[in-house]
Design a protein around this motif. Structure first.
Motif, PDB file in Angstrom:
ATOM      1  N   ALA A  72       5.099 -20.417   5.902  1.00  0.00           N
ATOM      2  CA  ALA A  72       4.410 -19.410   5.097  1.00  0.00           C
ATOM      3  C   ALA A  72       3.395 -20.080   4.163  1.00  0.00           C
ATOM      4  CB  ALA A  72       5.417 -18.598   4.292  1.00  0.00           C
ATOM      5  N   ARG A  73       3.840 -21.168   3.517  1.00  0.00           N
ATOM      6  CA  ARG A  73       2.941 -21.848   2.581  1.00  0.00           C
ATOM      7  C   ARG A  73       1.850 -22.633   3.291  1.00  0.00           C
ATOM      8  NH1 ARG A  73       7.943 -22.544  -0.395  1.00  0.00           N
ATOM      9  NH2 ARG A  73       8.184 -24.531   0.665  1.00  0.00           N
ATOM     10  N   LEU A  74       2.174 -23.174   4.453  1.00  0.00           N
ATOM     11  CA  LEU A  74       1.152 -23.871   5.236  1.00  0.00           C
ATOM     12  C   LEU A  74       0.043 -22.895   5.598  1.00  0.00           C
ATOM     13  CD1 LEU A  74       0.232 -26.451   6.658  1.00  0.00           C
ATOM     14  CD2 LEU A  74       1.649 -25.809   8.617  1.00  0.00           C
ATOM     15  N   SER A  75       0.430 -21.682   5.916  1.00  0.00           N
ATOM     16  CA  SER A  75      -0.562 -20.688   6.284  1.00  0.00           C
ATOM     17  C   SER A  75      -1.380 -20.248   5.061  1.00  0.00           C
ATOM     18  CB  SER A  75       0.122 -19.529   7.014  1.00  0.00           C
ATOM     19  OG  SER A  75       0.169 -18.379   6.252  1.00  0.00           O
ATOM     20  N   ILE A  76      -0.725 -20.106   3.915  1.00  0.00           N
ATOM     21  CA  ILE A  76      -1.447 -19.779   2.683  1.00  0.00           C
ATOM     22  C   ILE A  76      -2.447 -20.881   2.334  1.00  0.00           C
ATOM     23  CG2 ILE A  76      -1.209 -19.523   0.177  1.00  0.00           C
ATOM     24  CD1 ILE A  76       1.500 -18.155   0.687  1.00  0.00           C
ATOM     25  N   LEU A  91      -5.179 -12.256   1.193  1.00  0.00           N
ATOM     26  CA  LEU A  91      -4.304 -13.339   1.641  1.00  0.00           C
ATOM     27  C   LEU A  91      -3.066 -12.782   2.330  1.00  0.00           C
ATOM     28  CD1 LEU A  91      -4.808 -16.315   1.307  1.00  0.00           C
ATOM     29  CD2 LEU A  91      -3.451 -16.297  -0.768  1.00  0.00           C
ATOM     30  N   GLN A  92      -2.563 -11.702   1.782  1.00  0.00           N
ATOM     31  CA  GLN A  92      -1.383 -11.080   2.380  1.00  0.00           C
ATOM     32  C   GLN A  92      -1.704 -10.562   3.780  1.00  0.00           C
ATOM     33  OE1 GLN A  92       0.322  -7.743   0.219  1.00  0.00           O
ATOM     34  NE2 GLN A  92       1.699  -7.460   1.959  1.00  0.00           N
ATOM     35  N   GLU A  93      -2.869  -9.972   3.904  1.00  0.00           N
ATOM     36  CA  GLU A  93      -3.347  -9.473   5.193  1.00  0.00           C
ATOM     37  C   GLU A  93      -3.464 -10.617   6.200  1.00  0.00           C
ATOM     38  OE1 GLU A  93      -5.170  -6.973   8.087  1.00  0.00           O
ATOM     39  OE2 GLU A  93      -4.031  -6.484   6.273  1.00  0.00           O
ATOM     40  N   LEU A  94      -4.069 -11.722   5.740  1.00  0.00           N
ATOM     41  CA  LEU A  94      -4.286 -12.874   6.620  1.00  0.00           C
ATOM     42  C   LEU A  94      -2.979 -13.457   7.134  1.00  0.00           C
ATOM     43  CD1 LEU A  94      -7.091 -15.058   4.985  1.00  0.00           C
ATOM     44  CD2 LEU A  94      -7.212 -13.754   7.108  1.00  0.00           C
ATOM     45  N   THR A  95      -2.020 -13.598   6.217  1.00  0.00           N
ATOM     46  CA  THR A  95      -0.798 -14.320   6.560  1.00  0.00           C
ATOM     47  C   THR A  95       0.283 -13.416   7.138  1.00  0.00           C
ATOM     48  OG1 THR A  95       0.058 -13.996   4.334  1.00  0.00           O
ATOM     49  CG2 THR A  95      -1.189 -16.017   4.741  1.00  0.00           C
ATOM     50  N   GLY A  96       0.172 -12.115   6.863  1.00  0.00           N
ATOM     51  CA  GLY A  96       1.190 -11.189   7.357  1.00  0.00           C
ATOM     52  C   GLY A  96       2.490 -11.223   6.570  1.00  0.00           C
ATOM     53  N   LEU A  97       2.476 -11.858   5.396  1.00  0.00           N
ATOM     54  CA  LEU A  97       3.688 -11.925   4.578  1.00  0.00           C
ATOM     55  C   LEU A  97       3.866 -10.633   3.781  1.00  0.00           C
ATOM     56  CD1 LEU A  97       3.132 -15.525   3.161  1.00  0.00           C
ATOM     57  CD2 LEU A  97       4.759 -14.876   4.939  1.00  0.00           C
ATOM     58  N   THR A  98       5.104 -10.347   3.399  1.00  0.00           N
ATOM     59  CA  THR A  98       5.335  -9.227   2.482  1.00  0.00           C
ATOM     60  C   THR A  98       4.869  -9.655   1.084  1.00  0.00           C
ATOM     61  OG1 THR A  98       7.548  -9.992   1.921  1.00  0.00           O
ATOM     62  CG2 THR A  98       7.366  -8.486   3.775  1.00  0.00           C
ATOM     63  N   LYS A  99       4.646  -8.683   0.205  1.00  0.00           N
ATOM     64  CA  LYS A  99       4.113  -9.061  -1.112  1.00  0.00           C
ATOM     65  C   LYS A  99       5.111  -9.859  -1.926  1.00  0.00           C
ATOM     66  CE  LYS A  99       4.544  -4.289  -2.004  1.00  0.00           C
ATOM     67  NZ  LYS A  99       4.421  -3.229  -2.976  1.00  0.00           N
ATOM     68  N   GLY A 100       6.378  -9.483  -1.821  1.00  0.00           N
ATOM     69  CA  GLY A 100       7.406 -10.231  -2.537  1.00  0.00           C
ATOM     70  C   GLY A 100       7.422 -11.684  -2.129  1.00  0.00           C
ATOM     71  N   ASN A 101       7.379 -11.870  -0.844  1.00  0.00           N
ATOM     72  CA  ASN A 101       7.396 -13.204  -0.282  1.00  0.00           C
ATOM     73  C   ASN A 101       6.143 -13.981  -0.687  1.00  0.00           C
ATOM     74  OD1 ASN A 101       8.486 -15.211   1.198  1.00  0.00           O
ATOM     75  ND2 ASN A 101       8.156 -14.275   3.182  1.00  0.00           N
ATOM     76  N   MET A 102       5.007 -13.359  -0.549  1.00  0.00           N
ATOM     77  CA  MET A 102       3.743 -13.960  -0.979  1.00  0.00           C
ATOM     78  C   MET A 102       3.842 -14.421  -2.418  1.00  0.00           C
ATOM     79  SD  MET A 102       0.663 -14.291   0.368  1.00  0.00           S
ATOM     80  CE  MET A 102      -0.455 -13.834  -0.954  1.00  0.00           C
ATOM     81  N   SER A 103       4.269 -13.488  -3.269  1.00  0.00           N
ATOM     82  CA  SER A 103       4.320 -13.754  -4.698  1.00  0.00           C
ATOM     83  C   SER A 103       5.162 -14.985  -5.011  1.00  0.00           C
ATOM     84  CB  SER A 103       4.879 -12.532  -5.415  1.00  0.00           C
ATOM     85  OG  SER A 103       4.952 -12.753  -6.794  1.00  0.00           O
ATOM     86  N   SER A 104       6.336 -15.081  -4.386  1.00  0.00           N
ATOM     87  CA  SER A 104       7.209 -16.201  -4.744  1.00  0.00           C
ATOM     88  C   SER A 104       6.692 -17.522  -4.176  1.00  0.00           C
ATOM     89  CB  SER A 104       8.650 -15.926  -4.337  1.00  0.00           C
ATOM     90  OG  SER A 104       8.767 -15.837  -2.960  1.00  0.00           O
TER      91      SER A 104
END
Lengths: 114, 114
Positions: free
Chosen positions: B18-22, B37-50
DNA sequence: CGTATTTAGTTTATAATACAAACTAGTTAA
DNA sequence: TTAACTAGTTTGTATTATAAACTAAATACG
């Protein structure tokens, strides 16, 4: 053209550094003993053991238990065709991701320079 | 000539998919909004945030909170020089590991052919 | 108005897992 | 015969990736 979601699909069984190191060593060795592998990777035996179990469960490695002179237990580990294929695919995926990330980066810099 | 222990030293903050992709996205974008960024990576917002919090704590990214027309909150994220350097070093390490693994593999096959 | 819903995130709870310490079973040494 | 070593496995713990629940503010609607 968005490589980033692909990263989430990396085979995590291989991606984990300890297992990546085990798999790489096995790919080179074709067969290795438990203790030799432990020496190569620098893992503790407990850690080695549990990682190997996971790889075995996925059929990425084949674990054979034999006894030296019918006395000393000796565990040998081989990579399976499945495991070898998975490792190759893993590196392919990494290469692909890097390649299209580089492309995407160039496109972005054209779109939003500076 | 044993690359395997080096794998354990991979920067895990970057290695995690997840972080490599960010980090890869940020390296390409130079600046991005949270939702983009969330759109690009496909992560949920909670996950992105942490994940972003961890990257921020390591000074790999800079997070800026502003308000659009003083109303709508907008979080922008940039990679820092430290983060950019860490990402470059990460890929260097990967390349190095692959390179000497390949070498080691050849040596091993000479030592134990078949 | 006011209250319902949406937006843009953060915090909290949970489930998975990497890791080493403690354990097991057999072997050799004293 | 008991102490210590060998070659691993199992168990407990601490970390951490993830999504669900929450917060705060803005807009929509009746």
């Amino acid at each position: 053209m968005m490589p980033f979601k692909e990263m989430a699909r990396l085979d995590k069984l291989i991606h984990e550094p300890a297992r990546l190191s085990i798999m790489s060593a096995l790919e080179a060795c074709s067969m290795a003993e438990f203790l030799f592998l432990q020496e190569l990777t620098g893992l503790t035996k407990g850690n080695m053991s549990s990682h190997l179990s996971k790889l075995e469960k996925a059929n990425y490695v084949l674990i054979g238990k034999s006894f030296l002179r019918k006395k000393i237990p000796q565990t040998t580990i081989q990579i399976t065709p499945t495991g070898s294929h998975a490792l190759t695919e893993y590196w392919k995926q990494i290469d692909h991701i890097r390649e299209i990330t580089k492309q995407w980066s160039q496109e972005t810099n054209i779109a939003f320079p500076g």
